[in-house]
Design a protein around this motif. Structure first.
Motif, PDB file in Angstrom:
ATOM      1  N   THR A  35       0.806  -1.309  -0.032  1.00  0.00           N
ATOM      2  CA  THR A  35       0.046  -0.198  -0.256  1.00  0.00           C
ATOM      3  C   THR A  35       0.721   1.174  -0.213  1.00  0.00           C
ATOM      4  O   THR A  35       0.590   2.423  -0.730  1.00  0.00           O
ATOM      5  CB  THR A  35      -0.937  -0.030   1.203  1.00  0.00           C
ATOM      6  OG1 THR A  35      -1.888  -1.189   1.041  1.00  0.00           O
ATOM      7  CG2 THR A  35      -1.660   1.178   1.233  1.00  0.00           C
ATOM      8  N   THR A  39       0.817   3.829  -2.713  1.00  0.00           N
ATOM      9  CA  THR A  39       0.353   5.403  -2.298  1.00  0.00           C
ATOM     10  C   THR A  39       1.315   6.153  -2.856  1.00  0.00           C
ATOM     11  O   THR A  39       0.919   7.337  -3.561  1.00  0.00           O
ATOM     12  CB  THR A  39       0.466   5.382  -0.891  1.00  0.00           C
ATOM     13  OG1 THR A  39      -0.605   4.536  -0.355  1.00  0.00           O
ATOM     14  CG2 THR A  39      -0.013   6.788  -0.431  1.00  0.00           C
ATOM     15  N   GLY A  42       0.575   6.789  -6.556  1.00  0.00           N
ATOM     16  CA  GLY A  42      -0.801   7.620  -6.468  1.00  0.00           C
ATOM     17  C   GLY A  42      -0.243   9.172  -6.335  1.00  0.00           C
ATOM     18  O   GLY A  42      -0.730  10.082  -7.116  1.00  0.00           O
ATOM     19  N   MET A  46      -0.218  12.304  -9.259  1.00  0.00           N
ATOM     20  CA  MET A  46      -0.880  13.927  -9.142  1.00  0.00           C
ATOM     21  C   MET A  46      -0.052  14.885  -9.227  1.00  0.00           C
ATOM     22  O   MET A  46      -0.372  16.105  -9.484  1.00  0.00           O
ATOM     23  CB  MET A  46      -1.716  13.635  -7.989  1.00  0.00           C
ATOM     24  CG  MET A  46      -2.879  14.731  -7.717  1.00  0.00           C
ATOM     25  SD  MET A  46      -3.778  14.920  -9.285  1.00  0.00           S
ATOM     26  CE  MET A  46      -5.030  13.430  -8.950  1.00  0.00           C
ATOM     27  N   GLY A 161      -6.468  -0.022  -5.362  1.00  0.00           N
ATOM     28  CA  GLY A 161      -7.516   1.190  -5.260  1.00  0.00           C
ATOM     29  C   GLY A 161      -7.502   2.070  -4.018  1.00  0.00           C
ATOM     30  O   GLY A 161      -7.526   3.177  -4.353  1.00  0.00           O
ATOM     31  N   LEU A 162      -7.270   1.524  -3.019  1.00  0.00           N
ATOM     32  CA  LEU A 162      -7.097   2.549  -1.918  1.00  0.00           C
ATOM     33  C   LEU A 162      -5.790   3.195  -1.750  1.00  0.00           C
ATOM     34  O   LEU A 162      -5.833   4.290  -1.599  1.00  0.00           O
ATOM     35  CB  LEU A 162      -6.994   1.377  -0.314  1.00  0.00           C
ATOM     36  CG  LEU A 162      -6.684   2.202   0.720  1.00  0.00           C
ATOM     37  CD1 LEU A 162      -8.066   3.288   1.083  1.00  0.00           C
ATOM     38  CD2 LEU A 162      -6.334   1.303   1.828  1.00  0.00           C
ATOM     39  N   TYR A 164      -3.877   4.234  -4.569  1.00  0.00           N
ATOM     40  CA  TYR A 164      -3.781   5.248  -5.371  1.00  0.00           C
ATOM     41  C   TYR A 164      -4.848   6.439  -5.093  1.00  0.00           C
ATOM     42  O   TYR A 164      -4.191   7.521  -4.916  1.00  0.00           O
ATOM     43  CB  TYR A 164      -4.296   4.739  -6.659  1.00  0.00           C
ATOM     44  CG  TYR A 164      -3.161   3.887  -7.588  1.00  0.00           C
ATOM     45  CD1 TYR A 164      -1.953   4.128  -7.633  1.00  0.00           C
ATOM     46  CD2 TYR A 164      -3.717   2.798  -8.205  1.00  0.00           C
ATOM     47  CE1 TYR A 164      -1.255   3.238  -8.224  1.00  0.00           C
ATOM     48  CE2 TYR A 164      -2.979   2.064  -8.768  1.00  0.00           C
ATOM     49  CZ  TYR A 164      -1.512   2.305  -8.931  1.00  0.00           C
ATOM     50  OH  TYR A 164      -0.701   1.472  -9.479  1.00  0.00           O
ATOM     51  N   ALA A 165      -6.023   5.998  -4.618  1.00  0.00           N
ATOM     52  CA  ALA A 165      -6.803   7.241  -4.134  1.00  0.00           C
ATOM     53  C   ALA A 165      -6.218   7.829  -2.726  1.00  0.00           C
ATOM     54  O   ALA A 165      -6.201   9.182  -2.731  1.00  0.00           O
ATOM     55  CB  ALA A 165      -8.136   6.793  -3.822  1.00  0.00           C
ATOM     56  N   LEU A 166      -5.553   7.038  -2.070  1.00  0.00           N
ATOM     57  CA  LEU A 166      -4.720   7.806  -0.686  1.00  0.00           C
ATOM     58  C   LEU A 166      -3.773   8.813  -1.353  1.00  0.00           C
ATOM     59  O   LEU A 166      -3.703  10.015  -0.761  1.00  0.00           O
ATOM     60  CB  LEU A 166      -4.566   6.827   0.120  1.00  0.00           C
ATOM     61  CG  LEU A 166      -3.622   7.330   1.460  1.00  0.00           C
ATOM     62  CD1 LEU A 166      -4.719   7.842   2.412  1.00  0.00           C
ATOM     63  CD2 LEU A 166      -3.120   5.960   1.976  1.00  0.00           C
ATOM     64  N   GLN A 168      -3.375  10.387  -3.907  1.00  0.00           N
ATOM     65  CA  GLN A 168      -3.726  11.682  -4.614  1.00  0.00           C
ATOM     66  C   GLN A 168      -4.436  12.302  -3.797  1.00  0.00           C
ATOM     67  O   GLN A 168      -4.494  13.712  -3.737  1.00  0.00           O
ATOM     68  CB  GLN A 168      -4.670  11.104  -5.681  1.00  0.00           C
ATOM     69  CG  GLN A 168      -3.965  10.223  -6.788  1.00  0.00           C
ATOM     70  CD  GLN A 168      -4.947   9.756  -8.150  1.00  0.00           C
ATOM     71  OE1 GLN A 168      -6.230   9.732  -7.860  1.00  0.00           O
ATOM     72  NE2 GLN A 168      -4.408   9.020  -9.190  1.00  0.00           N
ATOM     73  N   VAL A 169      -5.152  11.950  -2.633  1.00  0.00           N
ATOM     74  CA  VAL A 169      -5.698  12.747  -1.979  1.00  0.00           C
ATOM     75  C   VAL A 169      -4.983  13.548  -0.844  1.00  0.00           C
ATOM     76  O   VAL A 169      -4.870  14.599  -0.858  1.00  0.00           O
ATOM     77  CB  VAL A 169      -6.783  11.735  -0.831  1.00  0.00           C
ATOM     78  CG1 VAL A 169      -7.113  12.621   0.228  1.00  0.00           C
ATOM     79  CG2 VAL A 169      -7.968  11.705  -1.752  1.00  0.00           C
ATOM     80  N   SER A 173      -4.481  17.377  -0.907  1.00  0.00           N
ATOM     81  CA  SER A 173      -4.641  18.032   0.385  1.00  0.00           C
ATOM     82  C   SER A 173      -3.424  19.045   0.543  1.00  0.00           C
ATOM     83  O   SER A 173      -3.748  20.054   1.109  1.00  0.00           O
ATOM     84  CB  SER A 173      -4.706  17.198   1.405  1.00  0.00           C
ATOM     85  OG  SER A 173      -6.059  16.458   1.535  1.00  0.00           O
TER      86      SER A 173
END
Length: 180
Positions: A35, A39, A42, A46, A161-162, A164-166, A168-169, A173
């Motif tokens: 992860t 991460t 991700g 971005m 899925g978790l 990449y999203a994490l 990018q967030v 942020s």
């Protein structure tokens, strides 16, 4: 059958042993590790969009179309890396591919941030993209190989899925906090 084959015929297969042991600390550690790898991918996908305003685009004689090119180069590299990552992992082993990703990804991310020309930035972004693409099939394959059957499919779908999203967030942020 050879004597060697007869000697190992009674041993359980690795998958049977993993299934018997079940989901435990080892799988949690592997999942957290993969992860974190993904991460960072991700985040890296971005970061060009967020850092664009701080880049010396005018000095490089460019405009906003250069941003699209940079993002496209990262994703193009990602596709190349993902395409060859599985085969390289099967040929050379999964761990060497993860090590290669770290050896390439970390220094080139720094070089990318310190780029003095658009060409240097574009080349580093493409190579970073390849590195990011390598880590995806490798992490998914390793997690599948190390997980018991009853949770395998959930883990290999949840982790990328978790992650990449994490990633990018996190980047978004930080970007919002720095720009706003």
């Amino acid at each position: 059958m050879s004597a060697q084959g007869d000697k190992h015929a009674d041993l359980p297969a690795m998958e049977d042993q993993i299934n018997a042991a079940g989901f435990g600390r080892f799988q949690v550690l592997a999942g957290v590790t993969f992860t974190l790898f993904l991460t960072s991918v991700g985040m890296e996908l971005m970061v060009t969009n967020i850092a664009w305003r701080a880049m010396p685009v005018e000095e490089w004689g460019g405009d906003d179309s250069m941003r699209a090119l940079l993002v496209s180069l990262s994703f193009s590299g990602f596709v190349v890396g993902a395409f060859i990552g599985g085969q390289l992992g099967d040929t050379y082993g999964r761990k060497p591919i993860l090590y290669a990703h770290a050896i390439v990804f970390i220094p080139l991310s720094i070089v990318s941030a310190l780029s003095e020309s658009f060409f240097q930035l574009a080349v580093t972004r493409f190579i970073i993209g390849i590195s990011m693409g390598l880590v995806l099939p490798t992490s998914v394959a390793l997690m599948a190989e190390l997980s018991p059957c009853n949770v395998r499919s959930r883990l290999i779908l949840l982790i990328p899925g978790l992650a990449y999203a994490l990633g990018q967030v996190i980047v978004l942020s930080i970007g919002i906090a720095l720009m706003g």
